[in-house]
Design an enzyme around this catalytic site. Structure first.
Site, PDB file in Angstrom:
ATOM      1  N   ASP A  52       0.834  -1.203   0.000  1.00  0.00           N
ATOM      2  CA  ASP A  52       0.000   0.000   0.000  1.00  0.00           C
ATOM      3  C   ASP A  52       0.872   1.258   0.000  1.00  0.00           C
ATOM      4  OD1 ASP A  52       0.544   0.925   2.697  1.00  0.00           O
ATOM      5  OD2 ASP A  52      -0.846  -0.569   3.454  1.00  0.00           O
ATOM      6  N   VAL A  53       0.243   2.402  -0.174  1.00  0.00           N
ATOM      7  CA  VAL A  53       0.948   3.669  -0.332  1.00  0.00           C
ATOM      8  C   VAL A  53       1.810   4.011   0.885  1.00  0.00           C
ATOM      9  CG1 VAL A  53      -0.955   5.099   0.534  1.00  0.00           C
ATOM     10  CG2 VAL A  53       0.628   6.059  -1.162  1.00  0.00           C
TER      11      VAL A  53
END
Length: 194
Positions: A52-53
């Site tokens: 994820d980011v």
């Protein structure tokens, strides 16, 4: 996707920095990992096991659709290792719960191994290993026992480790012998989707 000749199969290791998303384009205009990946020798890159980011570390891509499918399929049981910083200091009972298994909204989950690495005021570092890649699973496991993950870095995916000299934002093609080891590691495991 057409089957690639063995010589054309490529696997890329990328050190994903924080702030990049693992999609080809982002409606919010955030940078994507594909902005930095070099062109593949044939076909197109398929990301294996997203991050994820807010996570960093080893991200693998391959231009072989069949290999990507086998690497991501739950039946492959491939180990993933992460370095995690959590808020507060989990006690022995909490770590035992994480090893034994906790119930998440999509079923039970657990860490195969947890090794304490370091601790400071208000934080503790651990190396954790699990063998599946459900969405945000590491973060959700810690959250289920009352600890928020403040840093998360993937160090290893199967037999492939994040090279110590590969800086954030850099990538490197895996040598053919490591690709062969990866394929041997998968051989004999069923990837039937039935």
């Amino acid at each position: 996707q057409a089957t690639l000749a063995p010589a054309a199969v490529a696997v890329l290791g990328y050190h994903k920095p924080l702030g990049e998303v693992t999609t080809r384009s982002d409606p919010q205009g955030r940078p994507t990992v594909f902005d930095r990946l070099p062109p593949p020798p044939a076909g197109r890159w398929i990301v294996v096991g997203r991050l994820d980011v807010h996570s960093a570390g080893l991200l693998r891509s391959t231009n072989d659709g069949e290999l990507a499918h086998r690497l991501m399929h739950p039946s492959s049981q491939i180990e993933r290792e992460y370095l995690v910083r959590v808020r507060e200091h989990p006690d022995a009972a909490t770590l035992a719960r994480l090893r034994a298994g906790v119930e998440l909204d999509d079923g039970p989950a657990q860490f195969d191994r947890i090794v304490a690495e370091n601790a400071s005021d208000g934080h503790a570092w651990f190396r954790v290993v699990l063998h599946e890649g459900r969405n945000r699973e590491v973060r959700r496991l810690w959250s289920a026992v009352g600890h928020e993950v403040s840093r998360l870095m993937r160090l290893r995916y199967g037999v492939v480790e994040l090279p110590r000299d590969l800086r954030a934002g850099e990538s490197r093609l895996l040598p053919s012998d490591l690709i062969a080891a990866l394929q041997r590691n998968l051989s004999g495991r069923s990837t039937s989707t039935s």
